[in-house]
Design a protein around this motif. Structure first.
Motif, PDB file in Angstrom:
ATOM      1  N   GLY A 207       0.819  -1.207   0.000  1.00 37.21           N
ATOM      2  CA  GLY A 207       0.000   0.000   0.000  1.00 37.21           C
ATOM      3  C   GLY A 207       0.847   1.249   0.000  1.00 37.21           C
ATOM      4  O   GLY A 207       1.579   1.523  -0.947  1.00 37.21           O
ATOM      5  N   ALA A 208       0.747   2.049   1.100  1.00 39.37           N
ATOM      6  CA  ALA A 208       1.476   3.315   1.199  1.00 39.37           C
ATOM      7  C   ALA A 208       2.946   3.098   0.858  1.00 39.37           C
ATOM      8  O   ALA A 208       3.595   2.202   1.390  1.00 39.37           O
ATOM      9  N   ASN A 209       3.493   3.944  -0.012  1.00 39.31           N
ATOM     10  CA  ASN A 209       4.829   3.698  -0.530  1.00 39.31           C
ATOM     11  C   ASN A 209       5.680   4.959  -0.471  1.00 39.31           C
ATOM     12  O   ASN A 209       6.387   5.186   0.487  1.00 39.31           O
ATOM     13  N   GLY A 210       5.618   5.795  -1.508  1.00 40.02           N
ATOM     14  CA  GLY A 210       6.365   7.048  -1.479  1.00 40.02           C
ATOM     15  C   GLY A 210       5.681   8.066  -0.573  1.00 40.02           C
ATOM     16  O   GLY A 210       4.471   7.997  -0.343  1.00 40.02           O
ATOM     17  N   ILE A 211       6.447   9.035  -0.071  1.00 39.85           N
ATOM     18  CA  ILE A 211       5.884  10.031   0.830  1.00 39.85           C
ATOM     19  C   ILE A 211       6.693  11.326   0.723  1.00 39.85           C
ATOM     20  O   ILE A 211       7.913  11.296   0.615  1.00 39.85           O
ATOM     21  N   LYS A 212       5.976  12.470   0.730  1.00 38.71           N
ATOM     22  CA  LYS A 212       6.617  13.780   0.660  1.00 38.71           C
ATOM     23  C   LYS A 212       5.860  14.769   1.545  1.00 38.71           C
ATOM     24  O   LYS A 212       4.649  14.639   1.752  1.00 38.71           O
ATOM     25  N   ILE A 213       6.583  15.767   2.060  1.00 42.28           N
ATOM     26  CA  ILE A 213       5.967  16.898   2.754  1.00 42.28           C
ATOM     27  C   ILE A 213       5.881  18.034   1.746  1.00 42.28           C
ATOM     28  O   ILE A 213       6.894  18.427   1.141  1.00 42.28           O
ATOM     29  N   HIS A 214       4.684  18.605   1.543  1.00 42.51           N
ATOM     30  CA  HIS A 214       4.520  19.612   0.494  1.00 42.51           C
ATOM     31  C   HIS A 214       3.293  20.465   0.773  1.00 42.51           C
ATOM     32  O   HIS A 214       2.190  19.949   0.954  1.00 42.51           O
ATOM     33  N   ASN A 215       3.503  21.763   0.841  1.00 38.58           N
ATOM     34  CA  ASN A 215       2.408  22.723   0.963  1.00 38.58           C
ATOM     35  C   ASN A 215       1.438  22.385   2.098  1.00 38.58           C
ATOM     36  O   ASN A 215       0.221  22.330   1.917  1.00 38.58           O
ATOM     37  N   GLY A 216       2.000  22.162   3.282  1.00 36.94           N
ATOM     38  CA  GLY A 216       1.175  21.967   4.462  1.00 36.94           C
ATOM     39  C   GLY A 216       0.487  20.630   4.565  1.00 36.94           C
ATOM     40  O   GLY A 216      -0.498  20.491   5.315  1.00 36.94           O
ATOM     41  N   ALA A 217       1.008  19.646   3.843  1.00 34.13           N
ATOM     42  CA  ALA A 217       0.366  18.330   3.866  1.00 34.13           C
ATOM     43  C   ALA A 217       1.408  17.241   3.679  1.00 34.13           C
ATOM     44  O   ALA A 217       2.522  17.483   3.208  1.00 34.13           O
ATOM     45  N   VAL A 218       1.019  16.033   4.061  1.00 33.69           N
ATOM     46  CA  VAL A 218       1.801  14.835   3.792  1.00 33.69           C
ATOM     47  C   VAL A 218       1.160  14.136   2.596  1.00 33.69           C
ATOM     48  O   VAL A 218      -0.026  13.821   2.622  1.00 33.69           O
ATOM     49  N   TRP A 219       1.953  13.935   1.541  1.00 32.17           N
ATOM     50  CA  TRP A 219       1.478  13.282   0.329  1.00 32.17           C
ATOM     51  C   TRP A 219       2.032  11.855   0.296  1.00 32.17           C
ATOM     52  O   TRP A 219       3.204  11.636   0.599  1.00 32.17           O
ATOM     53  N   VAL A 220       1.198  10.902  -0.086  1.00 32.74           N
ATOM     54  CA  VAL A 220       1.578   9.489  -0.065  1.00 32.74           C
ATOM     55  C   VAL A 220       1.078   8.821  -1.341  1.00 32.74           C
ATOM     56  O   VAL A 220      -0.045   9.089  -1.793  1.00 32.74           O
ATOM     57  N   SER A 221       1.903   7.952  -1.920  1.00 36.68           N
ATOM     58  CA  SER A 221       1.446   7.119  -3.033  1.00 36.68           C
ATOM     59  C   SER A 221       1.043   5.745  -2.512  1.00 36.68           C
ATOM     60  O   SER A 221       1.591   5.266  -1.515  1.00 36.68           O
ATOM     61  N   ASN A 222       0.072   5.131  -3.176  1.00 35.37           N
ATOM     62  CA  ASN A 222      -0.332   3.755  -2.859  1.00 35.37           C
ATOM     63  C   ASN A 222      -0.068   2.902  -4.093  1.00 35.37           C
ATOM     64  O   ASN A 222      -0.718   3.068  -5.126  1.00 35.37           O
ATOM     65  N   LEU A 223       0.890   1.986  -3.996  1.00 28.18           N
ATOM     66  CA  LEU A 223       1.337   1.198  -5.136  1.00 28.18           C
ATOM     67  C   LEU A 223       0.231   0.304  -5.686  1.00 28.18           C
ATOM     68  O   LEU A 223      -0.032   0.293  -6.890  1.00 28.18           O
ATOM     69  N   ASP A 224      -0.427  -0.456  -4.816  1.00 28.22           N
ATOM     70  CA  ASP A 224      -1.464  -1.370  -5.272  1.00 28.22           C
ATOM     71  C   ASP A 224      -2.645  -0.649  -5.897  1.00 28.22           C
ATOM     72  O   ASP A 224      -3.192  -1.082  -6.919  1.00 28.22           O
ATOM     73  N   LYS A 225      -3.061   0.463  -5.285  1.00 33.32           N
ATOM     74  CA  LYS A 225      -4.272   1.150  -5.729  1.00 33.32           C
ATOM     75  C   LYS A 225      -3.997   2.202  -6.794  1.00 33.32           C
ATOM     76  O   LYS A 225      -4.945   2.749  -7.383  1.00 33.32           O
ATOM     77  N   GLY A 226      -2.722   2.497  -7.045  1.00 34.53           N
ATOM     78  CA  GLY A 226      -2.377   3.440  -8.101  1.00 34.53           C
ATOM     79  C   GLY A 226      -2.833   4.853  -7.830  1.00 34.53           C
ATOM     80  O   GLY A 226      -3.241   5.574  -8.750  1.00 34.53           O
ATOM     81  N   THR A 227      -2.732   5.274  -6.582  1.00 38.60           N
ATOM     82  CA  THR A 227      -3.240   6.586  -6.196  1.00 38.60           C
ATOM     83  C   THR A 227      -2.153   7.471  -5.603  1.00 38.60           C
ATOM     84  O   THR A 227      -1.134   6.987  -5.114  1.00 38.60           O
ATOM     85  N   VAL A 228      -2.413   8.775  -5.668  1.00 36.31           N
ATOM     86  CA  VAL A 228      -1.631   9.764  -4.926  1.00 36.31           C
ATOM     87  C   VAL A 228      -2.583  10.427  -3.941  1.00 36.31           C
ATOM     88  O   VAL A 228      -3.653  10.924  -4.322  1.00 36.31           O
ATOM     89  N   LEU A 229      -2.206  10.405  -2.670  1.00 37.53           N
ATOM     90  CA  LEU A 229      -3.059  10.890  -1.584  1.00 37.53           C
ATOM     91  C   LEU A 229      -2.458  12.136  -0.943  1.00 37.53           C
ATOM     92  O   LEU A 229      -1.234  12.271  -0.865  1.00 37.53           O
ATOM     93  N   ARG A 230      -3.306  13.024  -0.482  1.00 37.49           N
ATOM     94  CA  ARG A 230      -2.882  14.212   0.272  1.00 37.49           C
ATOM     95  C   ARG A 230      -3.531  14.160   1.654  1.00 37.49           C
ATOM     96  O   ARG A 230      -4.753  14.019   1.769  1.00 37.49           O
ATOM     97  N   ILE A 231      -2.719  14.269   2.701  1.00 37.11           N
ATOM     98  CA  ILE A 231      -3.220  14.275   4.078  1.00 37.11           C
ATOM     99  C   ILE A 231      -2.824  15.598   4.713  1.00 37.11           C
ATOM    100  O   ILE A 231      -1.644  15.820   5.018  1.00 37.11           O
ATOM    101  N   PRO A 232      -3.759  16.517   4.911  1.00 38.85           N
ATOM    102  CA  PRO A 232      -3.404  17.811   5.505  1.00 38.85           C
ATOM    103  C   PRO A 232      -2.871  17.650   6.924  1.00 38.85           C
ATOM    104  O   PRO A 232      -3.318  16.770   7.669  1.00 38.85           O
ATOM    105  N   VAL A 233      -1.907  18.495   7.272  1.00 37.33           N
ATOM    106  CA  VAL A 233      -1.433  18.578   8.651  1.00 37.33           C
ATOM    107  C   VAL A 233      -2.226  19.697   9.319  1.00 37.33           C
ATOM    108  O   VAL A 233      -2.147  20.858   8.915  1.00 37.33           O
ATOM    109  N   THR A 234      -3.024  19.364  10.328  1.00 32.32           N
ATOM    110  CA  THR A 234      -3.866  20.365  10.979  1.00 32.32           C
ATOM    111  C   THR A 234      -3.034  21.319  11.833  1.00 32.32           C
ATOM    112  O   THR A 234      -1.835  21.101  12.058  1.00 32.32           O
ATOM    113  N   ARG A 235      -3.653  22.353  12.316  1.00 24.08           N
ATOM    114  CA  ARG A 235      -2.959  23.339  13.153  1.00 24.08           C
ATOM    115  C   ARG A 235      -2.434  22.710  14.437  1.00 24.08           C
ATOM    116  O   ARG A 235      -1.531  23.239  15.075  1.00 24.08           O
ATOM    117  N   TYR A 236      -2.986  21.549  14.807  1.00 28.18           N
ATOM    118  CA  TYR A 236      -2.535  20.842  16.009  1.00 28.18           C
ATOM    119  C   TYR A 236      -1.490  19.774  15.682  1.00 28.18           C
ATOM    120  O   TYR A 236      -1.049  19.045  16.579  1.00 28.18           O
TER     121      TYR A 236
END
Length: 330
Positions: A207-236
């Protein structure tokens, strides 16, 4: 990271790759001498930085760049961290310990050296997965020092991608088997399970494979599902809701942003492709095996140059490091 599915090529976008890079005056070599493998003839705007020694286990899994033009890579299955100089020479910086007899790395069986990042002071952080609790985790290598594990991670997982938030002094780890993003202080210590969601989970292999910090979020690729995900980092500092930003990228390994915007380049491992992924999620293949890709595993961008590492996991031909000129997306 290798994958046994194949995807669909969507064509070339010539405008992404701009003016030609000068070829090196002498053919690239490794510590063992010039390669003898049959290699592709890339377009004029792509050059080989190094042909690596497949017999010596030099299969690059992940890459980070250094000032002065060198790159530091992890050799996945030889347990080595190595510097690749601009002229193609390879210098091994560290070899990680052999795991105990009977250790079985989840999903891969063999010991696996994954993501690597570099801090401003030259300290390297990288991930090692062995299936044993004494070695699996986050490791650190200071200039002139010896490798040291600074955080243990679950032995039943596969820590793979690694990202550094220099401002906050935190490292983020993508676990491909447990479908988890871990967070660890750069000083080490006990990891925090920062994000878990169905979007991070595997669907048969990894699943979760590559990962980067970019523009206030954590971005993750999922190899099996062929997706690029964005997870915002909240103020907390916690993880916000997972957003799917791109689909249809089966076999995606690592990725790298081309500039300040959300355009990125993605390594499509088993298909020998690099795809340009636009902010809206559409993508176009811009490099292929005819350019020298041999199961690309990771990318790094500096200015107008993208560096692409190929592990040759399935081609078993010519693990290498390529460089190409790009037009950064703002």
């Amino acid at each position: 990271m290798p994958r046994y599915l194949t995807g669909t090529r969507t064509g070339l976008l010539a405008s992404v790759v701009a003016a030609a890079l000068a070829m090196t005056a002498a053919g690239p070599t490794t510590a063992a001498g010039p390669t003898t493998a049959a290699t592709a003839a890339p377009k004029p705007d792509v050059r080989f930085v190094a042909h690596l020694d497949i017999a010596d286990g030099q299969r690059p899994e992940n890459i980070t760049l250094e000032p002065g033009g060198s790159a530091v890579v992890t050799f996945a299955y030889s347990r080595q961290v190595a510097r690749i100089h601009p002229d193609g020479r390879v210098h091994v910086l560290a070899t990680l310990p052999q795991p105990p007899a009977g250790a079985d790395t989840p999903a891969l069986s063999s010991p696996f050296l994954g993501g690597i990042v570099r801090d401003h002071d030259g300290t390297l952080y990288f991930l090692y997965a062995t299936g044993s609790s004494d070695l699996t985790g986050l490791w650190r290598l200071r200039p002139g020092g010896a490798p040291q594990r600074i955080a243990a991670l679950p032995a039943d997982g596969l820590p793979n991608g690694l990202a550094l938030d220099r401002h906050e002094g935190r490292l983020y780890v993508a676990d491909s088997v447990l479908g988890t993003v871990w967070r660890v202080p750069v000083t080490g210590g006990t990891p925090t399970r920062w994000a878990t969601a169905p979007e991070l989970a595997a669907a048969g292999f990894l699943g979760a494979n590559g990962i980067k910090i970019h523009n206030g979020a954590v971005w993750v690729s999922n190899l099996d599902k062929g997706t690029v995900l964005r997870i915002p980092v909240t103020r907390y500092g916690t993880a916000g809701p997972v957003e799917t930003r791109a689909t249809g990228l089966i076999n995606i390994d690592d990725f790298a942003f081309t500039g300040r915007g959300d355009t990125l380049l993605a390594a499509i491992n088993a298909d020998n492709e690099v795809a340009l992924v636009r902010p809206g999620g559409s993508h176009t293949v811009v490099l292929t095996g005819s350019d020298g890709l041999e199961n690309p595993t990771s990318l790094a961008v500096r200015g107008n140059t993208a560096y692409i590492a190929s592990g040759a996991y399935f081609t078993n031909n010519d693990p290498n490091l390529l460089a190409t000129r790009i037009t950064p997306a703002q």
